[in-house]
Design an enzyme around this catalytic site. Sequence first.
Site, PDB file in Angstrom:
ATOM      1  N   ASP A  15       0.863  -1.192   0.000  1.00 31.12           N
ATOM      2  CA  ASP A  15       0.000   0.000   0.000  1.00 31.12           C
ATOM      3  C   ASP A  15       0.894   1.234   0.000  1.00 31.12           C
ATOM      4  O   ASP A  15       2.133   1.117   0.028  1.00 31.12           O
ATOM      5  CB  ASP A  15      -0.980  -0.004   1.199  1.00 31.12           C
ATOM      6  CG  ASP A  15      -2.273   0.764   0.890  1.00 31.12           C
ATOM      7  OD1 ASP A  15      -2.195   1.980   0.650  1.00 31.12           O
ATOM      8  OD2 ASP A  15      -3.355   0.141   0.868  1.00 31.12           O
ATOM      9  N   ASP A  31       3.835   2.025  -4.955  1.00 32.63           N
ATOM     10  CA  ASP A  31       2.742   2.480  -5.811  1.00 32.63           C
ATOM     11  C   ASP A  31       2.360   1.324  -6.740  1.00 32.63           C
ATOM     12  O   ASP A  31       3.190   0.866  -7.528  1.00 32.63           O
ATOM     13  CB  ASP A  31       3.246   3.694  -6.616  1.00 32.63           C
ATOM     14  CG  ASP A  31       2.177   4.268  -7.538  1.00 32.63           C
ATOM     15  OD1 ASP A  31       1.153   3.581  -7.773  1.00 32.63           O
ATOM     16  OD2 ASP A  31       2.366   5.393  -8.026  1.00 32.63           O
ATOM     17  N   MET A  32       1.132   0.869  -6.631  1.00 31.42           N
ATOM     18  CA  MET A  32       0.703  -0.310  -7.410  1.00 31.42           C
ATOM     19  C   MET A  32       0.741  -0.060  -8.923  1.00 31.42           C
ATOM     20  O   MET A  32       0.755  -0.993  -9.704  1.00 31.42           O
ATOM     21  CB  MET A  32      -0.702  -0.745  -6.986  1.00 31.42           C
ATOM     22  CG  MET A  32      -1.778   0.272  -7.233  1.00 31.42           C
ATOM     23  SD  MET A  32      -3.304  -0.210  -6.454  1.00 31.42           S
ATOM     24  CE  MET A  32      -4.331   1.220  -6.751  1.00 31.42           C
ATOM     25  N   LYS A  62      -8.915  -6.414  -2.926  1.00 26.44           N
ATOM     26  CA  LYS A  62     -10.264  -6.210  -2.386  1.00 26.44           C
ATOM     27  C   LYS A  62     -10.590  -4.714  -2.354  1.00 26.44           C
ATOM     28  O   LYS A  62      -9.871  -3.933  -1.738  1.00 26.44           O
ATOM     29  CB  LYS A  62     -10.355  -6.790  -0.967  1.00 26.44           C
ATOM     30  CG  LYS A  62     -11.648  -6.458  -0.276  1.00 26.44           C
ATOM     31  CD  LYS A  62     -11.757  -7.061   1.106  1.00 26.44           C
ATOM     32  CE  LYS A  62     -12.888  -6.426   1.868  1.00 26.44           C
ATOM     33  NZ  LYS A  62     -12.609  -5.049   2.315  1.00 26.44           N
ATOM     34  N   HIS A 101     -12.845  -0.650  -7.894  1.00 25.50           N
ATOM     35  CA  HIS A 101     -14.026   0.239  -7.945  1.00 25.50           C
ATOM     36  C   HIS A 101     -13.643   1.710  -7.740  1.00 25.50           C
ATOM     37  O   HIS A 101     -14.454   2.589  -7.966  1.00 25.50           O
ATOM     38  CB  HIS A 101     -15.109  -0.217  -6.950  1.00 25.50           C
ATOM     39  CG  HIS A 101     -14.861   0.172  -5.524  1.00 25.50           C
ATOM     40  ND1 HIS A 101     -15.877   0.281  -4.592  1.00 25.50           N
ATOM     41  CD2 HIS A 101     -13.726   0.466  -4.850  1.00 25.50           C
ATOM     42  CE1 HIS A 101     -15.370   0.624  -3.426  1.00 25.50           C
ATOM     43  NE2 HIS A 101     -14.082   0.734  -3.548  1.00 25.50           N
TER      44      HIS A 101
END
Length: 359
Positions: A226, A246-247, A260, A264
């Site tokens: 994260d 940073d993803m 999860k 969205h």
Amino acid sequence: MAPTQDKHSSQELLQAQVDLWHHTLGFVKSMALKCAMELQIPNTIQQHGGSMTSSELATKIGLHPSKLPCLRRLMRVLIVSGIFVVHEVASPDKDVIYGLTRTANLLISDEVKSNIFHMLSLMLDTTTIAPFLSMHSWFLDRHSMSLFKKAHGLDVWEMADQDSSYNQQFNKAMVSDSNFLMDIILRECGHVFHGINSLVDIAGGHGGAAREIAKVFLQMKCIVLDLPHVVVEAPSDAHVSFISGDMFKNIPPADVVFMKWVFHGWGNEDCVKLLKNCKAAIPPREAGGKVIIVDMVVGSGPNEIVTRETQVLYDLLIMSFEGIERGELEWKKIFMEAGFSEYKIISVLGVRSVIELYP
Ligand code: SAH
């Protein structure tokens, strides 16, 4: 003069009026729940053995006696909404006795038991509600700034980075949601985690989900990634390691990427980019590679009005953060665009679903 003959009967007109009043008063319902949570009413009733009279409740939560009739009116709304129950009908010489329902039990803020108190507190927080007061003017804006940013001057991740109390509130809310939902995921579709040697929980917050998975699958290597301001405050765990990053730039390699409540929050272009990063981080399907997504699939889940309405309401809520709740076809489009071959939707989580995605 005789009244003009209307096409609609009086009863139809009155019903239409009630429908609009009912819709309009939706905010009063939300605020009544917020008030009961802030007054700690569910906890207070539970600590009193699960039932108490209105006078006992008023005294215990420290209300001035003059507020007792108002407390009864607040409770009446929440009883009609099915959150509390009345154990005994009041008579002139008897005080009304309130009890908890299964719904109210989920509001009991308890560090040990699963509950959704902190998640609902975030959804009912002024930072979440305020942007909606100017939604119409946002629609008329020519720029693409999110509704949240228009109201607060920062997007949600910038706010979490710069405002430590918001950061704490946000992360606590996510842990509370993960504790609640993972318990059900592991019970209802725990098979999706069988045989996995390593799992990386991307944008996993304080590791609420990863901790629950690691507790059950002791041999699994679990990593949470994260942003730095989140990871720095994550409580340490013997079975879960944390990486800040940073993803969009780096997803550490693992058998399975778990995400999860992440997609969205992002538009299609960002989701495709993220999915491509996921694909690069996992082995081929034959070697156990897959992505596990927990998110909403609008239109999936129980086919009844409360679920359907909650899904589209949540979509509008997440629209304020520039996010989107997707239906199956919208998910399929981004999966295929990112080069995945097959997906499986498991709709056993009420308004949300588990999606297994294969390279
Ligand atoms: N998966 C967690 C948290 C979901 S909230 C849960 O369900 O409980 C979304 C998370 O995305 C937040 O923790 C936020 O800090 C994280 N996030 C946002 N942008 C990110 C980025 N660029 N890289 C990594 N994490 C990010």
